[in-house]
Design a protein around this motif. Structure first.
Motif, PDB file in Angstrom:
ATOM      1  N   MET A   1      -0.277   6.963 -17.663  1.00 57.04           N
ATOM      2  CA  MET A   1      -1.109   8.002 -17.186  1.00 57.04           C
ATOM      3  C   MET A   1      -0.260   9.267 -17.038  1.00 57.04           C
ATOM      4  O   MET A   1       0.647   9.170 -16.272  1.00 57.04           O
ATOM      5  N   THR A   2      -0.647  10.508 -17.545  1.00 60.76           N
ATOM      6  CA  THR A   2       0.081  11.427 -17.021  1.00 60.76           C
ATOM      7  C   THR A   2      -1.151  12.558 -16.293  1.00 60.76           C
ATOM      8  O   THR A   2      -1.960  12.604 -16.529  1.00 60.76           O
ATOM      9  N   ARG A   3      -0.559  13.045 -15.055  1.00 63.82           N
ATOM     10  CA  ARG A   3      -1.224  14.211 -14.371  1.00 63.82           C
ATOM     11  C   ARG A   3      -1.191  15.479 -15.181  1.00 63.82           C
ATOM     12  O   ARG A   3       0.122  15.955 -15.331  1.00 63.82           O
ATOM     13  N   ILE A   4      -2.325  16.065 -15.499  1.00 68.13           N
ATOM     14  CA  ILE A   4      -2.162  17.430 -16.102  1.00 68.13           C
ATOM     15  C   ILE A   4      -2.926  18.128 -15.423  1.00 68.13           C
ATOM     16  O   ILE A   4      -4.114  18.181 -15.212  1.00 68.13           O
ATOM     17  N   ALA A   5      -2.222  19.174 -14.799  1.00 71.48           N
ATOM     18  CA  ALA A   5      -2.727  20.349 -13.815  1.00 71.48           C
ATOM     19  C   ALA A   5      -3.693  21.287 -14.741  1.00 71.48           C
ATOM     20  O   ALA A   5      -2.670  21.754 -15.701  1.00 71.48           O
ATOM     21  N   ILE A   6      -4.744  21.569 -14.587  1.00 68.82           N
ATOM     22  CA  ILE A   6      -5.447  22.844 -15.419  1.00 68.82           C
ATOM     23  C   ILE A   6      -5.697  23.828 -14.423  1.00 68.82           C
ATOM     24  O   ILE A   6      -6.383  23.840 -13.535  1.00 68.82           O
ATOM     25  N   VAL A   7      -4.991  25.174 -14.807  1.00 70.67           N
ATOM     26  CA  VAL A   7      -5.175  26.193 -14.047  1.00 70.67           C
ATOM     27  C   VAL A   7      -6.425  26.678 -14.517  1.00 70.67           C
ATOM     28  O   VAL A   7      -6.497  27.020 -15.815  1.00 70.67           O
ATOM     29  N   GLY A   8      -7.393  27.108 -13.899  1.00 69.67           N
ATOM     30  CA  GLY A   8      -8.813  27.731 -14.217  1.00 69.67           C
ATOM     31  C   GLY A   8      -9.379  26.403 -14.542  1.00 69.67           C
ATOM     32  O   GLY A   8     -10.371  26.190 -15.655  1.00 69.67           O
ATOM     33  N   ALA A  24      -8.707   9.527 -22.211  1.00 69.59           N
ATOM     34  CA  ALA A  24      -7.387   9.220 -23.082  1.00 69.59           C
ATOM     35  C   ALA A  24      -6.516   8.647 -22.096  1.00 69.59           C
ATOM     36  O   ALA A  24      -5.482   8.111 -22.382  1.00 69.59           O
ATOM     37  N   GLY A  25      -6.950   8.548 -20.587  1.00 68.14           N
ATOM     38  CA  GLY A  25      -6.232   7.743 -19.670  1.00 68.14           C
ATOM     39  C   GLY A  25      -5.502   8.504 -18.701  1.00 68.14           C
ATOM     40  O   GLY A  25      -4.516   8.043 -18.097  1.00 68.14           O
ATOM     41  N   HIS A  26      -5.476   9.795 -18.923  1.00 68.29           N
ATOM     42  CA  HIS A  26      -4.857  10.776 -18.201  1.00 68.29           C
ATOM     43  C   HIS A  26      -5.568  11.095 -17.002  1.00 68.29           C
ATOM     44  O   HIS A  26      -6.827  10.765 -17.003  1.00 68.29           O
ATOM     45  N   GLN A  27      -4.733  11.544 -16.010  1.00 65.58           N
ATOM     46  CA  GLN A  27      -5.546  12.185 -14.637  1.00 65.58           C
ATOM     47  C   GLN A  27      -5.656  13.740 -14.821  1.00 65.58           C
ATOM     48  O   GLN A  27      -4.603  14.531 -14.558  1.00 65.58           O
ATOM     49  N   PRO A  28      -6.585  14.291 -15.179  1.00 65.40           N
ATOM     50  CA  PRO A  28      -6.664  15.660 -15.209  1.00 65.40           C
ATOM     51  C   PRO A  28      -6.521  16.349 -13.529  1.00 65.40           C
ATOM     52  O   PRO A  28      -7.340  15.707 -12.694  1.00 65.40           O
ATOM     53  N   VAL A  29      -6.091  17.352 -13.477  1.00 63.96           N
ATOM     54  CA  VAL A  29      -5.970  17.806 -11.798  1.00 63.96           C
ATOM     55  C   VAL A  29      -6.603  19.282 -12.001  1.00 63.96           C
ATOM     56  O   VAL A  29      -6.173  20.034 -12.505  1.00 63.96           O
ATOM     57  N   ALA A  68       2.893  16.860 -11.754  1.00 64.26           N
ATOM     58  CA  ALA A  68       2.284  16.675 -12.794  1.00 64.26           C
ATOM     59  C   ALA A  68       3.050  16.411 -14.023  1.00 64.26           C
ATOM     60  O   ALA A  68       4.456  16.985 -13.837  1.00 64.26           O
ATOM     61  N   GLY A  69       2.871  16.106 -15.296  1.00 63.77           N
ATOM     62  CA  GLY A  69       3.519  15.819 -16.208  1.00 63.77           C
ATOM     63  C   GLY A  69       3.389  16.902 -17.313  1.00 63.77           C
ATOM     64  O   GLY A  69       4.273  17.140 -18.408  1.00 63.77           O
ATOM     65  N   ALA A  70       2.138  17.637 -17.127  1.00 62.53           N
ATOM     66  CA  ALA A  70       1.999  18.787 -18.090  1.00 62.53           C
ATOM     67  C   ALA A  70       1.017  19.668 -17.312  1.00 62.53           C
ATOM     68  O   ALA A  70       0.420  19.256 -16.367  1.00 62.53           O
ATOM     69  N   ILE A  71       0.969  21.274 -17.812  1.00 65.41           N
ATOM     70  CA  ILE A  71       0.201  21.976 -17.271  1.00 65.41           C
ATOM     71  C   ILE A  71      -0.504  22.774 -18.531  1.00 65.41           C
ATOM     72  O   ILE A  71      -0.086  23.034 -19.518  1.00 65.41           O
ATOM     73  N   VAL A  72      -2.001  23.078 -18.229  1.00 65.15           N
ATOM     74  CA  VAL A  72      -2.732  23.670 -19.097  1.00 65.15           C
ATOM     75  C   VAL A  72      -3.141  25.180 -18.549  1.00 65.15           C
ATOM     76  O   VAL A  72      -3.767  24.917 -17.481  1.00 65.15           O
ATOM     77  N   PHE A  73      -2.664  26.142 -19.105  1.00 65.33           N
ATOM     78  CA  PHE A  73      -3.593  27.457 -18.408  1.00 65.33           C
ATOM     79  C   PHE A  73      -4.740  27.910 -19.207  1.00 65.33           C
ATOM     80  O   PHE A  73      -4.630  28.133 -20.395  1.00 65.33           O
ATOM     81  N   ALA A  74      -5.595  27.561 -18.576  1.00 64.13           N
ATOM     82  CA  ALA A  74      -7.127  27.973 -19.199  1.00 64.13           C
ATOM     83  C   ALA A  74      -8.002  28.895 -18.099  1.00 64.13           C
ATOM     84  O   ALA A  74      -9.101  28.990 -18.565  1.00 64.13           O
ATOM     85  N   ALA A  75      -7.233  29.761 -17.475  1.00 65.70           N
ATOM     86  CA  ALA A  75      -7.802  30.832 -16.647  1.00 65.70           C
ATOM     87  C   ALA A  75      -8.060  32.061 -17.535  1.00 65.70           C
ATOM     88  O   ALA A  75      -7.424  32.427 -18.404  1.00 65.70           O
ATOM     89  N   GLY A  76      -9.134  32.558 -16.957  1.00 66.34           N
ATOM     90  CA  GLY A  76      -9.357  33.884 -17.613  1.00 66.34           C
ATOM     91  C   GLY A  76     -10.239  34.796 -16.349  1.00 66.34           C
ATOM     92  O   GLY A  76     -10.849  34.260 -15.643  1.00 66.34           O
ATOM     93  N   GLY A  77     -10.182  36.210 -16.626  1.00 71.98           N
ATOM     94  CA  GLY A  77     -10.603  36.848 -15.635  1.00 71.98           C
ATOM     95  C   GLY A  77     -12.078  37.161 -15.659  1.00 71.98           C
ATOM     96  O   GLY A  77     -12.718  38.006 -15.022  1.00 71.98           O
ATOM     97  N   LEU A 191      -1.322  18.220 -26.302  1.00 69.17           N
ATOM     98  CA  LEU A 191      -0.391  17.664 -25.056  1.00 69.17           C
ATOM     99  C   LEU A 191       0.585  16.897 -25.249  1.00 69.17           C
ATOM    100  O   LEU A 191       1.742  16.908 -24.691  1.00 69.17           O
ATOM    101  N   ASP A 192       0.186  15.742 -25.916  1.00 67.41           N
ATOM    102  CA  ASP A 192       1.232  14.547 -26.119  1.00 67.41           C
ATOM    103  C   ASP A 192       1.877  14.463 -27.265  1.00 67.41           C
ATOM    104  O   ASP A 192       2.843  13.534 -27.526  1.00 67.41           O
ATOM    105  N   ASP A 193       1.976  15.615 -28.065  1.00 68.89           N
ATOM    106  CA  ASP A 193       2.430  15.647 -29.496  1.00 68.89           C
ATOM    107  C   ASP A 193       3.744  16.607 -29.432  1.00 68.89           C
ATOM    108  O   ASP A 193       3.806  17.870 -29.427  1.00 68.89           O
ATOM    109  N   PRO A 194       4.949  16.085 -29.446  1.00 65.30           N
ATOM    110  CA  PRO A 194       6.327  16.835 -29.225  1.00 65.30           C
ATOM    111  C   PRO A 194       6.475  17.773 -30.474  1.00 65.30           C
ATOM    112  O   PRO A 194       7.462  18.529 -30.623  1.00 65.30           O
ATOM    113  N   ARG A 195       5.725  17.436 -31.578  1.00 65.15           N
ATOM    114  CA  ARG A 195       5.936  18.351 -32.777  1.00 65.15           C
ATOM    115  C   ARG A 195       5.353  19.624 -32.756  1.00 65.15           C
ATOM    116  O   ARG A 195       5.738  20.557 -33.279  1.00 65.15           O
ATOM    117  N   THR A 196       4.558  19.596 -31.551  1.00 62.84           N
ATOM    118  CA  THR A 196       3.821  20.934 -31.351  1.00 62.84           C
ATOM    119  C   THR A 196       4.676  21.921 -30.367  1.00 62.84           C
ATOM    120  O   THR A 196       4.133  23.163 -30.014  1.00 62.84           O
TER     121      THR A 196
END
Length: 219
Positions: A1-8, A24-29, A68-77, A191-196
């Protein structure tokens, strides 16, 4: 399980992404400013932490990313025409997230941007749109210039239509629409694909299943 921090974490795409990650078995934060959103986001499968993008500093972001193991920046003004919030949220929030990721030692960073922001805008556009384009463009530049394992997704016009699971993913795509749910599915897939890592793509609806579209794009 990966903790994934979601900004926004209360944004429209984030709320669609959370259950996909949880399934998918992750822990969204979900990182949010308003504690009133906690129950809703927990019901979707997220852990919730408070982070005021505009008032918090880089150290606050780093603390929010701890573990966290990954960050998603999903914020908008927002779409209210507030020019200043494009600078403080879309750009400032991204810059502080990038810096916070570095301090926290989180290398994986996926940013939701917007299609066509590298293109010049006309003299007749509204100030808020110009500010939005400038903010997204400069945030993408900063992320590309970082040493993080980044991916930038630039969707076309966003809709609330049902997901199709079929997309077009390319460095440049013809302007079109894409359901937010399909954007969330692409974010989860990369997120889990190093090719990207180190890739920036525009994203619109298309004919290719998401997994196949990613495989074709990384070749």
């Amino acid at each position: 399980m990966t903790r994934i921090a979601i900004v926004g974490g209360h944004g429209k795409i984030a709320r669609l992404l959370i259950p996909v990650l949880a399934e998918a078995g992750h822990q969204p934060v979900a990182l949010v400013r308003n504690p009133d959103h906690t129950a809703e986001l927990e019901d979707l499968g997220a852990e919730v932490a408070l982070l005021d993008i505009e008032k918090s500093g880089e150290d606050d972001f780093a603390k929010a990313f701890d573990g966290a193991g990954a960050i998603v920046f999903a914020a908008g003004g927002g779409a209210d025409g507030n020019v200043e919030r494009k600078k403080t949220v879309d750009l400032g929030g991204s810059l502080k997230s990038i810096a916070g990721a570095g301090t926290a030692g989180v290398r994986r960073f996926v940013q939701i941007s917007a299609m066509g922001v590298d293109e010049p805008v006309g003299d007749d556009v509204e100030d808020a749109w110009r500010a939005y384009v400038d903010a997204k463009r400069d945030a993408d530049i900063a992320l590309r210039d970082s040493d993080l394992d980044w991916t930038i997704i630039r969707p076309g016009a966003l809709t609330d239509d049902a997901p199709t699971g079929r997309i077009q993913l390319a460095e440049r795509a013809e302007r079109s629409q894409v359901p937010r749910a399909d954007v969330a599915a692409v974010i989860a897939a990369v997120l889990d694909d190093p090719r990207t890592h180190g890739k920036q793509w525009e994203l619109v609806s298309g004919d290719t299943p998401i997994a196949d579209a990613i495989t074709a794009a990384v070749r």
